[in-house]
Design a protein around this motif. Sequence first.
Motif, PDB file in Angstrom:
ATOM      1  N   THR A  12       0.849  -1.185   0.000  1.00 25.24           N
ATOM      2  CA  THR A  12       0.000   0.000   0.000  1.00 25.24           C
ATOM      3  C   THR A  12       0.891   1.242   0.000  1.00 25.24           C
ATOM      4  O   THR A  12       1.880   1.309   0.703  1.00 25.24           O
ATOM      5  CB  THR A  12      -0.916   0.039   1.240  1.00 25.24           C
ATOM      6  OG1 THR A  12      -0.101  -0.084   2.417  1.00 25.24           O
ATOM      7  CG2 THR A  12      -1.920  -1.084   1.200  1.00 25.24           C
ATOM      8  N   GLY A  21      -4.310   2.999  -1.997  1.00 28.16           N
ATOM      9  CA  GLY A  21      -3.519   2.957  -3.215  1.00 28.16           C
ATOM     10  C   GLY A  21      -2.597   1.762  -3.095  1.00 28.16           C
ATOM     11  O   GLY A  21      -1.885   1.623  -2.098  1.00 28.16           O
ATOM     12  N   LEU A  53      -3.265   4.752 -11.115  1.00 30.58           N
ATOM     13  CA  LEU A  53      -2.678   6.020 -10.687  1.00 30.58           C
ATOM     14  C   LEU A  53      -1.281   6.236 -11.251  1.00 30.58           C
ATOM     15  O   LEU A  53      -0.787   7.361 -11.261  1.00 30.58           O
ATOM     16  CB  LEU A  53      -2.627   6.085  -9.154  1.00 30.58           C
ATOM     17  CG  LEU A  53      -3.977   6.188  -8.440  1.00 30.58           C
ATOM     18  CD1 LEU A  53      -3.791   5.982  -6.937  1.00 30.58           C
ATOM     19  CD2 LEU A  53      -4.621   7.532  -8.710  1.00 30.58           C
ATOM     20  N   THR A  61       0.375   1.099 -10.054  1.00 28.54           N
ATOM     21  CA  THR A  61      -0.283   1.629  -8.864  1.00 28.54           C
ATOM     22  C   THR A  61      -1.757   1.880  -9.176  1.00 28.54           C
ATOM     23  O   THR A  61      -2.082   2.556 -10.161  1.00 28.54           O
ATOM     24  CB  THR A  61       0.381   2.936  -8.405  1.00 28.54           C
ATOM     25  OG1 THR A  61       1.769   2.708  -8.179  1.00 28.54           O
ATOM     26  CG2 THR A  61      -0.254   3.441  -7.117  1.00 28.54           C
ATOM     27  N   TYR A  62      -2.644   1.315  -8.335  1.00 29.80           N
ATOM     28  CA  TYR A  62      -4.087   1.438  -8.538  1.00 29.80           C
ATOM     29  C   TYR A  62      -4.743   2.010  -7.294  1.00 29.80           C
ATOM     30  O   TYR A  62      -4.277   1.799  -6.167  1.00 29.80           O
ATOM     31  CB  TYR A  62      -4.721   0.077  -8.839  1.00 29.80           C
ATOM     32  CG  TYR A  62      -4.196  -0.609 -10.078  1.00 29.80           C
ATOM     33  CD1 TYR A  62      -4.700  -0.302 -11.335  1.00 29.80           C
ATOM     34  CD2 TYR A  62      -3.184  -1.560  -9.986  1.00 29.80           C
ATOM     35  CE1 TYR A  62      -4.213  -0.936 -12.469  1.00 29.80           C
ATOM     36  CE2 TYR A  62      -2.692  -2.192 -11.118  1.00 29.80           C
ATOM     37  CZ  TYR A  62      -3.216  -1.875 -12.362  1.00 29.80           C
ATOM     38  OH  TYR A  62      -2.726  -2.499 -13.482  1.00 29.80           O
ATOM     39  N   GLY A  63      -5.839   2.727  -7.514  1.00 22.84           N
ATOM     40  CA  GLY A  63      -6.704   3.113  -6.417  1.00 22.84           C
ATOM     41  C   GLY A  63      -7.817   2.094  -6.310  1.00 22.84           C
ATOM     42  O   GLY A  63      -8.470   1.765  -7.310  1.00 22.84           O
ATOM     43  N   LEU A 109     -10.000   8.970  -3.407  1.00 26.55           N
ATOM     44  CA  LEU A 109      -9.387   8.071  -4.384  1.00 26.55           C
ATOM     45  C   LEU A 109      -9.925   8.323  -5.784  1.00 26.55           C
ATOM     46  O   LEU A 109      -9.173   8.357  -6.760  1.00 26.55           O
ATOM     47  CB  LEU A 109      -9.646   6.615  -3.987  1.00 26.55           C
ATOM     48  CG  LEU A 109      -8.844   6.080  -2.791  1.00 26.55           C
ATOM     49  CD1 LEU A 109      -9.415   4.744  -2.343  1.00 26.55           C
ATOM     50  CD2 LEU A 109      -7.380   5.939  -3.146  1.00 26.55           C
ATOM     51  N   ASP A 112      -8.403  11.452  -7.230  1.00 28.53           N
ATOM     52  CA  ASP A 112      -7.019  11.237  -7.675  1.00 28.53           C
ATOM     53  C   ASP A 112      -6.991  10.511  -9.010  1.00 28.53           C
ATOM     54  O   ASP A 112      -6.239  10.878  -9.919  1.00 28.53           O
ATOM     55  CB  ASP A 112      -6.241  10.437  -6.628  1.00 28.53           C
ATOM     56  CG  ASP A 112      -5.953  11.247  -5.370  1.00 28.53           C
ATOM     57  OD1 ASP A 112      -6.097  12.472  -5.418  1.00 28.53           O
ATOM     58  OD2 ASP A 112      -5.607  10.641  -4.343  1.00 28.53           O
ATOM     59  N   VAL A 113      -7.803   9.448  -9.137  1.00 31.01           N
ATOM     60  CA  VAL A 113      -7.854   8.683 -10.378  1.00 31.01           C
ATOM     61  C   VAL A 113      -8.349   9.561 -11.522  1.00 31.01           C
ATOM     62  O   VAL A 113      -7.830   9.515 -12.639  1.00 31.01           O
ATOM     63  CB  VAL A 113      -8.743   7.441 -10.216  1.00 31.01           C
ATOM     64  CG1 VAL A 113      -9.003   6.783 -11.571  1.00 31.01           C
ATOM     65  CG2 VAL A 113      -8.096   6.436  -9.273  1.00 31.01           C
TER      66      VAL A 113
END
Length: 267
Positions: A12, A21, A53, A61-63, A109, A112-113
């Motif tokens: 994370t 994230g 992300l 990197t993913y949300g 989140l 941000d995405v």
Amino acid sequence: MEGKVFSEQAKTVLLSRHGAGIVSEYKLSAEQELILRSLETNSEAEVRVVGQLGAVGNSYTYGVAFLNQSIDFWGIEFPPVSQSEKDANRVVLQCASCKAREMVEQSDLESDVYLVNEGIVRFCKSCGSSTFWKRADETGEDEAAPRQFDEAQDFPESPPEESIDSPADLKPTLVSENRRKHVRTKVNFKGCIRSFAHGDDIVACEDISRAGLRFRTRKHYSVKSDIEVAAPYSPGSLNIFVRGQIVHVEEVPGEKYFRCGVAYARS
């Protein structure tokens, strides 16, 4: 995305009341559902992939967001969300396929995405499938769509002569309307400014857009100095730095810190 069942020990890079994230070695698709297990508590929660992300090498990197929004998965007492923050996150989104519109309240989140991908994938009731959505005021079809944030009230200053397409669009103006090309979103997370003069400087980010961001710091930066910035930033984790330039610096009266504007470098 290849339809394979997998399990991996992920890392994370950001914790949120809404999810996290995470860094994965697999390519995941938006709206995909996963099971997240904490290695500390062995508790599990169902999450969905909000979007990507960033990526470095073979890591992505993913949300991800909890399907059950009331779950206390992290055991962390997050600060309550103020009404002003809720209002700032409430936006009108439009489906790129059927042009349907919905008023939604984006989580941190999702915001941000959205900023990273200039849109977000979400389920459309009219289409019956997941489609790409953008804010209605960015589609050019509704000039009266509500704006999310206008920083003109924060820093009164004479209107710049430059085009809003230039890095000077990060400078505030006295006009009441939002003349910015890119809408700015209020944020409250840490960033890292890397420069030759100050090394790695951990700063507090105040707002962000597709063109740049604004942060607070106790170090005095020079206008037009070249930097690298990672935002959000998590010490000891995989952080993605991008090139930028300081385009605005002002000392906050009565305080011992500076407020700086950054424009991302144009590729």
